[in-house]
Write a protein that holds these residues in place. Structure first.
Motif, short mmCIF file in Angstrom:
data_model
loop_
_atom_site.label_atom_id
_atom_site.label_comp_id
_atom_site.label_asym_id
_atom_site.label_seq_id
_atom_site.Cartn_x
_atom_site.Cartn_y
_atom_site.Cartn_z
N HIS A 183 24.90 -22.74 -9.93
CA HIS A 183 24.19 -23.69 -10.50
C HIS A 183 23.67 -22.71 -11.82
O HIS A 183 22.84 -21.81 -11.23
CB HIS A 183 23.22 -24.45 -9.86
CG HIS A 183 23.73 -25.57 -9.16
ND1 HIS A 183 23.65 -26.91 -9.83
CD2 HIS A 183 24.17 -25.73 -7.95
CE1 HIS A 183 24.26 -27.77 -8.77
NE2 HIS A 183 24.52 -26.78 -7.78
N PHE A 210 21.01 -29.68 -7.76
CA PHE A 210 21.86 -29.48 -6.63
C PHE A 210 21.60 -30.50 -5.70
O PHE A 210 20.59 -30.79 -5.11
CB PHE A 210 21.40 -28.01 -6.05
CG PHE A 210 22.23 -27.52 -5.13
CD1 PHE A 210 23.74 -27.43 -5.40
CD2 PHE A 210 21.65 -26.83 -3.96
CE1 PHE A 210 24.54 -26.90 -4.57
CE2 PHE A 210 22.50 -26.39 -3.14
CZ PHE A 210 23.87 -26.40 -3.39
N GLU A 237 19.95 -17.02 -9.17
CA GLU A 237 21.10 -16.84 -8.56
C GLU A 237 20.60 -16.26 -6.99
O GLU A 237 20.94 -17.14 -6.08
CB GLU A 237 21.94 -15.78 -8.95
CG GLU A 237 22.83 -16.19 -10.03
CD GLU A 237 22.03 -16.17 -11.33
OE1 GLU A 237 22.58 -16.53 -12.51
OE2 GLU A 237 20.99 -15.78 -11.32
N TRP A 281 14.38 -25.41 -7.23
CA TRP A 281 14.54 -26.49 -6.28
C TRP A 281 13.81 -27.78 -7.04
O TRP A 281 14.26 -28.84 -6.79
CB TRP A 281 13.86 -25.95 -4.99
CG TRP A 281 14.61 -25.38 -4.13
CD1 TRP A 281 14.30 -23.79 -3.95
CD2 TRP A 281 16.18 -25.02 -3.80
NE1 TRP A 281 15.37 -23.30 -3.20
CE2 TRP A 281 16.41 -23.72 -3.17
CE3 TRP A 281 17.13 -26.05 -3.99
CZ2 TRP A 281 17.45 -23.55 -2.79
CZ3 TRP A 281 18.32 -25.66 -3.56
CH2 TRP A 281 18.47 -24.55 -2.85
N GLN A 299 19.33 -19.25 -4.87
CA GLN A 299 20.43 -20.25 -4.28
C GLN A 299 21.06 -19.78 -2.96
O GLN A 299 21.85 -20.16 -2.47
CB GLN A 299 21.42 -20.27 -5.26
CG GLN A 299 21.05 -20.98 -6.61
CD GLN A 299 22.01 -21.15 -7.52
OE1 GLN A 299 23.06 -21.89 -7.33
NE2 GLN A 299 21.73 -20.70 -8.73
N SER A 353 16.42 -28.35 -10.32
CA SER A 353 17.77 -28.53 -10.14
C SER A 353 18.45 -29.57 -9.66
O SER A 353 17.88 -30.52 -8.98
CB SER A 353 18.31 -27.24 -8.87
OG SER A 353 19.70 -27.45 -8.72
#
Length: 635
Positions: free
Chosen positions: A595, A630, A555, A625, A558, A628
């Motif tokens: 995420h 994302f 967390e 990274w 992020q 993910s």
């Protein structure tokens, strides 16, 4: 031999050419840079000569106070009292006196600057006070302007500094440089009206202390007229030994002693209405004028509002409007009240009662929307948020003709007392915007947000997205979406709770809210956090400072580099979560999709030796990274 720049040139035509030295151009551009920065950090509408300046005193009224202040502001007449505090309750005419004095000082070339705070018109930012004053004075004093430009060019962040540092860099330091160069600096008057409407009691006290310290140390050539209500913290500040030693105080009171001045004002203004409508003069009759004087009860704001009410072009005419006001004198529903504006409250109730029922909720929603930070008093933003057509918006605003006017870009309130009235349930009763109208608007906004956020197939700028947020066009849909989010958060943070809103919050897909668009918003999650019942907080909002960062390293990974973990929040629960990062540099919150952890993890950071925790966090960042899904970073 010097060669001509057009030597051997041919086949061209020059039509009224203008030549500028490159060196002169660069200097001119550099000189404008500093004042442009200062202007952008100012509020031009707060000046005495702006289009929004308050009314000055009616000719022949408040003459004693105006003459006293003008005499005090003249050289050698203040006897060491470089601060004049004009104090008094709302509605007695402090702003009108300040405006009249500003015009008189300007005519005598004695005015340095004037700043009129107005909470209801969004002129309440303390950071803009000294920047606005310095910009106004720089426009009149070229030597000072030249130094100020250079100072701001060297450090453009001056306009963002704490107030005492602003004051030093914008006034004290440039003035010392002027004095050192032998420049004469005559004494000038600065007017600050409505200090009580400046945002934050701490800032109000700081302004008083900064000004008083400057006058004691003679670091500036200014004398200061400050007008405000008698708020307890302001009374304490002005009565402190350091401030009272350099301050003269004058109190404007609610008094029937000014009945003759109110009579003169009402007679002159209502006679104009009578002539315009071909009414037999004298109009109103002497008996009716006596009733209006009694209703005004020593409050100029009452008389001003009566004149606007009677002159309403959307009414049946001035005679009908006058009879409605006179009926207040014999009304059986009036109750005794110790509130200093109780008589004005009855008049405000009359204005609200005369709004057609079909328009009432729309009018109340317009008033409520002006309190939302991004909407503020913007006409177009308010109209779009409430899904009103231009004609519907104009019709609703006309119902408030006596207390507000709708300009092309903003809504302007004549006096802060009206917005105070409609937000106080004890004063405005069933017309209070914080009761049923506020709850209804919050329900409307949450339903529109649910339609967008709870549908995973909705894409920004698409036709379904535009239709759901009820935007006029696809280009405006994203901006209106931001208005919806901010409006909903504001209403959740300020209005009483109901079960329907709480249920909607727990089912709102905040993750999709952030995925649809992740803007920097003027949210107040801290206020929302405190208002949510404790037993429901885990399903609505959690404070990051209550979370162990070592156990939430993914967390943390992020988190944007410019965010503050301890001031941030997690909204929603389960698969509906999103981050609400606080970014101090922008003083904004950013919504960010949440995420979950990747399926394979390193062992918890808590198990690592303290010396290796930073290495572990770095490894987790890289792993996140790389694994993910994302898709993008918000702006």
């Amino acid at each position: 031999m010097t060669q001509h720049i057009f030597q051997n040139a041919h086949d061209f035509v020059m039509d009224r050419p203008q030549f500028t030295s490159h060196r002169q151009f660069r200097q001119s551009k550099a000189e404008k840079k500093g004042l442009k920065i200062l202007l952008e950090a100012s509020i031009p509408a707060a000046a005495y000569d702006s289009s929004e300046h308050p009314r000055n005193c009616h000719p022949g009224t408040r003459v004693r106070y105006i003459n006293q202040i003008v005499k005090w502001g003249s050289e050698d007449a203040n006897y060491g009292h470089h601060i004049f505090w004009l104090k008094g309750p709302a509605g007695v005419g402090k702003s009108a006196i300040a405006q009249s004095c500003a015009e008189e000082f300007a005519a005598r070339n004695k005015l340095a600057a004037a700043f009129f705070f107005s909470r209801s018109n969004q002129r309440d930012d303390p950071q803009c006070l000294f920047t606005s004053i310095s910009y106004q004075w720089a426009s009149k004093r070229k030597p000072y302007a030249k130094i100020l430009k250079s100072t701001i060019d060297d450090d453009p962040t001056i306009v963002q500094k704490e107030l005492s540092h602003q004051f030093h860099h914008l006034f004290v330091s440039p003035l010392q440089e002027l004095i050192a160069s032998g420049k004469d600096i005559p004494e000038r008057v600065i007017i600050i009206d409505g200090l009580d409407e400046c945002a934050g009691e701490t800032a109000q006290r700081a302004i008083i202390e900064i000004v008083a310290a400057s006058t004691r140390a003679h670091t500036t050539p200014f004398v200061w007229l400050i007008c405000s209500r008698l708020e307890p913290h302001l009374v304490a500040a002005f009565n402190s030994p350091e401030v009272s030693a350099v301050t003269h105080q004058e109190e404007l009171m609610v008094s029937r002693a000014i009945d003759n001045e109110i009579f003169k004002y009402l007679t002159d203004e209502l006679a104009k209405e009578g002539r315009e409508h071909d009414l037999p003069l004298p109009w109103p009759h002497e008996r009716d004028m006596g009733t209006l004087i009694n209703l005004s009860s020593g409050l100029f704001i009452y008389a001003h509002t009566v004149v606007r009410f009677i002159g309403d072009r959307n009414s049946l005419g001035p005679e009908s409007q006058l009879q409605a006001v006179l009926a207040l004198a014999t009304s059986t529903v009036r109750e005794s009240s110790e509130h200093p504006l109780s008589e004005l409250d009855f008049f405000y109730l009359l204005i609200m009662e005369r709004i057609p029922m079909k328009l009432l909720q729309t009018v109340q929603w317009i008033l409520l929307a002006t309190k939302i930070p991004r909407v503020s008093n913007g006409s177009e933003e308010t109209r779009q948020l409430l899904r009103l057509s231009p004609s519907e918006f104009r019709t609703a605003c006309r119902a408030l003709h006596s207390v507000m006017r709708a300009e092309k870009s903003k809504l302007v309130f004549y006096h802060a007392s009206f917005m105070d009235f409609v937000q106080d349930p004890q004063r405005s009763r069933q017309f209070c915007i914080r009761l049923e109208p506020g709850l209804a608007l919050r329900t409307e906004l949450v339903q529109r947000l649910q339609a967008v956020c709870n549908d995973p197939d909705i894409k920004p700028h698409s036709e379904p997205f535009c239709a759901l947020v009820r935007a006029d066009s696809q280009n405006e849909s994203i901006y209106l979406y931001a208005l919806l989010i901010e409006g909903f958060f504001f209403l959740c943070s300020t209005l009483p709770w109901d079960d329907a809103t709480l249920t909607a919050l727990m089912s709102l897909n905040f993750k999709n809210m952030a995925k649809t668009w992740a803007p920097s918003l003027l949210l107040q999650p801290d206020r929302l956090f405190l208002r949510i019942p404790k037993e429901h907080r885990n399903k609505v909002i959690r404070s990051c400072k209550d979370i162990d960062r070592d156990k939430f390293t993914v967390e943390v990974a992020q988190m944007p580099s410019d965010a503050n973990w301890d001031a941030s929040y997690i909204l929603g629960h389960g698969q509906y979560k999103c981050f609400c990062w606080y970014r101090p540099a922008r003083d904004r919150f950013t919504l960010w999709p949440y995420h979950e952890r990747p399926p394979t993890e390193l062992r918890p950071a808590a198990d690592w030796p303290a010396s290796n925790k930073s290495l572990y966090t770095f490894m987790q960042r890289i792993k996140f990274w790389r694994t993910s899904t994302f898709r993008r970073l918000p702006r």
